[in-house]
Every structure is written in C-alpha cells, then in structure tokens.
Design a protein around this motif. Structure first.
Motif, PDB file in Angstrom:
ATOM      1  N   GLN A   1       1.727   3.992   3.737  1.00 60.31           N
ATOM      2  CA  GLN A   1       1.442   4.284   2.340  1.00 60.31           C
ATOM      3  C   GLN A   1      -0.043   4.114   2.023  1.00 60.31           C
ATOM      4  O   GLN A   1      -0.433   4.045   0.852  1.00 60.31           O
ATOM      5  CB  GLN A   1       2.266   3.366   1.432  1.00 60.31           C
ATOM      6  CG  GLN A   1       3.765   3.601   1.484  1.00 60.31           C
ATOM      7  CD  GLN A   1       4.202   4.809   0.667  1.00 60.31           C
ATOM      8  OE1 GLN A   1       3.455   5.327  -0.161  1.00 60.31           O
ATOM      9  NE2 GLN A   1       5.422   5.266   0.904  1.00 60.31           N
ATOM     10  N   ALA A   2      -0.870   4.046   3.072  1.00 60.18           N
ATOM     11  CA  ALA A   2      -2.330   3.886   2.915  1.00 60.18           C
ATOM     12  C   ALA A   2      -2.697   2.613   2.165  1.00 60.18           C
ATOM     13  O   ALA A   2      -3.693   2.563   1.436  1.00 60.18           O
ATOM     14  CB  ALA A   2      -2.944   5.103   2.222  1.00 60.18           C
ATOM     15  N   PHE A   3      -1.889   1.546   2.356  1.00 55.74           N
ATOM     16  CA  PHE A   3      -2.251   0.254   1.774  1.00 55.74           C
ATOM     17  C   PHE A   3      -3.627  -0.164   2.288  1.00 55.74           C
ATOM     18  O   PHE A   3      -3.983   0.107   3.434  1.00 55.74           O
ATOM     19  CB  PHE A   3      -1.233  -0.818   2.169  1.00 55.74           C
ATOM     20  CG  PHE A   3      -0.028  -0.902   1.290  1.00 55.74           C
ATOM     21  CD1 PHE A   3       0.432   0.202   0.592  1.00 55.74           C
ATOM     22  CD2 PHE A   3       0.674  -2.091   1.157  1.00 55.74           C
ATOM     23  CE1 PHE A   3       1.551   0.121  -0.219  1.00 55.74           C
ATOM     24  CE2 PHE A   3       1.792  -2.189   0.356  1.00 55.74           C
ATOM     25  CZ  PHE A   3       2.240  -1.075  -0.345  1.00 55.74           C
ATOM     26  N   ARG A   4      -4.344  -0.844   1.426  1.00 59.30           N
ATOM     27  CA  ARG A   4      -5.612  -1.437   1.822  1.00 59.30           C
ATOM     28  C   ARG A   4      -5.467  -2.953   1.868  1.00 59.30           C
ATOM     29  O   ARG A   4      -4.595  -3.534   1.218  1.00 59.30           O
ATOM     30  CB  ARG A   4      -6.723  -1.030   0.844  1.00 59.30           C
ATOM     31  CG  ARG A   4      -7.031   0.454   0.889  1.00 59.30           C
ATOM     32  CD  ARG A   4      -8.125   0.862  -0.077  1.00 59.30           C
ATOM     33  NE  ARG A   4      -8.417   2.270   0.046  1.00 59.30           N
ATOM     34  CZ  ARG A   4      -9.288   2.798   0.903  1.00 59.30           C
ATOM     35  NH1 ARG A   4      -9.964   1.986   1.712  1.00 59.30           N
ATOM     36  NH2 ARG A   4      -9.499   4.096   0.955  1.00 59.30           N
ATOM     37  N   GLY A   5      -6.326  -3.583   2.637  1.00 60.42           N
ATOM     38  CA  GLY A   5      -6.290  -5.032   2.750  1.00 60.42           C
ATOM     39  C   GLY A   5      -7.271  -5.487   3.808  1.00 60.42           C
ATOM     40  O   GLY A   5      -7.371  -4.873   4.870  1.00 60.42           O
ATOM     41  N   VAL A   6      -8.001  -6.552   3.505  1.00 61.24           N
ATOM     42  CA  VAL A   6      -9.024  -7.066   4.416  1.00 61.24           C
ATOM     43  C   VAL A   6      -8.630  -8.463   4.875  1.00 61.24           C
ATOM     44  O   VAL A   6      -8.311  -9.330   4.048  1.00 61.24           O
ATOM     45  CB  VAL A   6     -10.406  -7.106   3.720  1.00 61.24           C
ATOM     46  CG1 VAL A   6     -11.448  -7.743   4.628  1.00 61.24           C
ATOM     47  CG2 VAL A   6     -10.827  -5.690   3.309  1.00 61.24           C
ATOM     48  N   LYS A   7      -8.628  -8.651   6.161  1.00 60.05           N
ATOM     49  CA  LYS A   7      -8.375  -9.986   6.723  1.00 60.05           C
ATOM     50  C   LYS A   7      -9.642 -10.821   6.597  1.00 60.05           C
ATOM     51  O   LYS A   7     -10.745 -10.349   6.910  1.00 60.05           O
ATOM     52  CB  LYS A   7      -7.974  -9.881   8.188  1.00 60.05           C
ATOM     53  CG  LYS A   7      -7.745 -11.241   8.861  1.00 60.05           C
ATOM     54  CD  LYS A   7      -7.455 -11.055  10.349  1.00 60.05           C
ATOM     55  CE  LYS A   7      -7.392 -12.395  11.079  1.00 60.05           C
ATOM     56  NZ  LYS A   7      -6.206 -13.186  10.695  1.00 60.05           N
ATOM     57  N   GLU A   8      -9.484 -12.059   6.144  1.00 58.47           N
ATOM     58  CA  GLU A   8     -10.621 -12.954   6.003  1.00 58.47           C
ATOM     59  C   GLU A   8     -10.385 -14.217   6.825  1.00 58.47           C
ATOM     60  O   GLU A   8      -9.254 -14.698   6.927  1.00 58.47           O
ATOM     61  CB  GLU A   8     -10.823 -13.322   4.526  1.00 58.47           C
ATOM     62  CG  GLU A   8     -11.118 -12.118   3.650  1.00 58.47           C
ATOM     63  CD  GLU A   8     -11.324 -12.493   2.195  1.00 58.47           C
ATOM     64  OE1 GLU A   8     -11.435 -13.710   1.905  1.00 58.47           O
ATOM     65  OE2 GLU A   8     -11.386 -11.594   1.344  1.00 58.47           O
TER      66      GLU A   8
END
Length: 417
Positions: free
Chosen positions: A293-300
C-alpha cells in the motif's frame, strides 16, 4: 528445500504492531484475542497473490516480541492457543501456509532458565549491546533439546516452517544439531535463517537450513534506484546468481527491521522498478505488510525506533487510505506474473545491458526466459537487446504498447514468451 516452498510468496506481518498490541506485557492480564484481527486479512493476502503468512513473533515476551519469556505460550497481548489454532485453521482453509519467527539466539532476562544464559567475563552475554536481550549458550545440550522441542511443538500445531531470527549471531553448527531431529518428524518443514552479510552459501551448507535472507540484494535494489547507479544492482545480481547455484535465497524489498521502500526512494515512480526486479529474479519472495500500500516509515536507531515501520492495520481493508490501492494493484500484477511463471523461483539471471540509469535483465530456466527492462532516466532509452519471440507481459505503459525495446522515461517492461 521443501517442494511447496518453490511456490511460496509470503505476506510478512509483525503481529504485535499489526494488531495494535500494547507496548509491554502486563503481568497477570487476561489474554486479549487480537490474533483474530488477522483472520479478516487472509482474503486480502490471497487477493494480493500471496500463498502464506510469514509471521513475526507470537510468543510470550516482555515487550517487542524478540525478548521472549516462553516459546510454548502465545503472547497474551495476542491471545491464547485457541486463537492461534483458529488462525492456522482459517489460513489452511484458504490454502495459506504459516511460518513462525523463532527467536532462539537471545531471550528476555525473565526467561525461566537463567542457567542457559551464555556468560562472558563473569556476566551474562547480551545481544548487540541490548541489556534486556540475553544470549543463550548454544553449546549446552539442554538448549539444543529445547529449541528442537519448540520447533516440533508448533509444527505439530500446523505451521509449515521457521524463520530463525538473528541466525547470523549463532554458529551454524547449532542448527546442524537441532534440525535433523526436527526434519525427521517434519520432513516438509522449511527453515530460513536471518543472515545479514558474509558467506551465505557456507552458512546454509554448514547449518542445514534451506535458505537465508538475501540482504545484499535488498540493499542493492533500493540503493541503486535512489542513487541512479544500476552498477550496484548489477554486482549484487551477479552475486545472487552465484548463490542460486547452491540454494534459493529468501528475497524481499522490505521487512520489519528496515526503512520502508517507499521512504527509501525519492522518486515514487521507481517503486515499480524495485518490484519488477524482486518478482523476475530467482528466490522465495516476501512482501512486508503495508509495502503493498506504499506505506512510508523510517527506522531509527533509538528506543522504540521501529514503531514507525511496524504500524497497526485497520480492522479491515476499507480503512486503508485510497492512495495506496494503485500500488496494491501493481503488486497484484507482478505477483500474478510470477505465479504464472513459477519456474522463476530457480531462475538464473544475467545482466544483458547496463548503464547508470538503464538495465536489462534476462532470467532463464531451461528454454524459458523473461526479459526485464528498467529505465530511470528522463529520456526514452533504446536497449540493444534481442526480443525475438518475446511479448510484453507487463509494463509502465497503460496500453502495454511502445516501440520496444525502447522504454519510456522512468518506465519499465517485462517481456516473456
């Protein structure tokens, strides 16, 4: 490798996040039946084109699932044995297999057998500096026996295999002691080890695993598209092709531990190029929930730094944002192409043409072949490759028509027989 795994395409789900479970386990609390929320998504996974669920941790743990307390108990935040059995039955009734995440390198400090902890310099050893993740002593026969019993227990309950978390931190000889006994009782079970780097082929051979995670290809896919440097992907595909001579890697463009593909790519048009690579080269592919679903998210790299990439899903697909559905349909098309060409699981791939922003890949198995053309430049690109006997199976052109093998700007095409 189990024969059924040749046809496996996984929908990878992190259950604690997916179901909106609390961050930490509360002592003495009644089981919450959140696993049942997954049942509402089984048909969604099937419509996507997947044949199984690759589940993140489901066993009792202190917080995120990788600090296990008891491998024989379903995490109360997710439910109980009855909920698990119900999910397995619902999946099986739809022809979906389930693979579980086995966290056997380390456990929580509250794990019931502290005598199994590995010790270093007078203190317990921990996993990669995480004080709450205590390493098991894999040289102890009791640990070998325990892991084998856990695997057999859940295989008998209907699962089809195991993803072995942090396998790279465990000597391969440990798995070589555990797996023969498990395979005798479960000859069709499939085992994939999480290995980040190093000699993948040697690890598979020494451990007895069926496969390992192909992190090198994962990194090269998004990095080459981000940087406009297909030479990186070409190198990784040459290495991937060498691996295919020994085993079938587990391939992916995203998982529960990494920044989302849509967040890695500055140009959203190139997400299709990444998927075209994933589904036209050899391997056992997986799709991480939300990526479709083209989710976005950045691992920190901080406490709770994984929260953004492990989100809660709505109760059903009607709750998903409308802008993600075109990417879902793109996944459907390319997964469908993959399923119509099941020989691709063992295909060998050659880079037939290469420039910074243009690449032609030809995947073959016997007399079967698929040609994947990728152009990320601002201009049309004419590939100097032969296309006799091939037709367009899918492409970025809405009508599938173009003066092939010329590919439009930021376009792609998959040609086959």
């Amino acid at each position: 490798m189990a024969r059924w795994a040749d046809h496996a395409i996984w929908w990878h789900v992190y259950p604690l996040g997916f179901t909106g479970a609390p961050r930490a386990l509360t002592a003495g609390g009644e089981p919450a039946h959140r696993l049942r929320r997954l049942e509402a998504w089984l048909d969604y996974a099937i419509e996507l084109g997947c044949s199984g669920l690759l589940l993140g941790p489901v066993f009792a743990s202190e917080t995120h699932g990788y600090d296990t307390i008891d491998h024989f108990r379903i995490d109360p935040r997710l439910g109980d044995d009855a909920d698990f059995d119900r999910l397995v039955a619902a999946a099986r009734g739809r022809g979906l297999r389930i693979v579980l995440d086995g966290v056997f390198n380390h456990v929580a400090r509250s794990f019931a057998h502290p005598e199994w902890f590995r010790r270093e310099a007078g203190d317990v050893a921990v996993f990669e500096g995480h004080r709450h993740l205590v390493a098991l002593d894999h040289e102890q026969p009791a640990v070998v026996d325990y892991v084998g019993r856990v695997m057999n227990h859940w295989l008998a309950r209907g699962v089809s295999g195991w993803r072995l978390d942090a396998a790279y931190a465990v000597r391969p000889e440990f798995w070589a002691r555990v797996l023969p006994g498990v395979r005798r009782r479960n000859p069709e079970a499939w085992f994939v080890g999480e290995v980040l780097h190093g000699d993948y082929t040697a690890y598979v051979a020494r451990s007895g695993l069926d496969t390992v995670t192909q992190y090198e290809l994962w990194k090269a896919i998004w990095s080459s598209l981000r940087d406009g440097n297909f030479f990186e992907l070409s190198w990784a595909l040459k290495r991937h092709d060498e691996l295919m001579g020994s085993f079938v890697p587990q391939t992916f463009a995203g998982n529960h531990d990494v920044t989302r593909l849509a967040s890695q790519l500055p140009d959203e048009r190139h997400l299709a190029h990444a998927l075209a690579v994933l589904f036209t080269v050899g391997g056992v592919p997986s799709v991480y929930y939300g990526d479709e679903q083209a989710f976005r998210g950045v691992k920190e790299e901080r406490e709770s730094g994984d929260d953004e990439i492990r989100p809660e899903f709505p109760s059903d697909s009607a709750g998903l944002a409308p802008y993600g559905w075109p990417v879902y349909r793109l996944h459907q098309r390319l997964i469908g192409l993959r399923r119509r060409n099941p020989w691709l699981v063992r295909a060998r791939t050659e880079v037939e043409h290469l420039a910074n922003r243009a690449m032609a890949l030809r995947s073959r198995d016997g007399d079967q072949e698929i040609l994947t053309l990728l152009n990320t430049s601002d201009d049309p690109y004419r590939f100097p490759v032969g296309i006799d006997g091939l037709r367009v199976l899918d492409s970025s052109s809405p009508d599938g028509k173009a003066p092939w093998p010329t590919v439009p700007p930021h376009g792609w095409a998959v040609l086959g027989q």
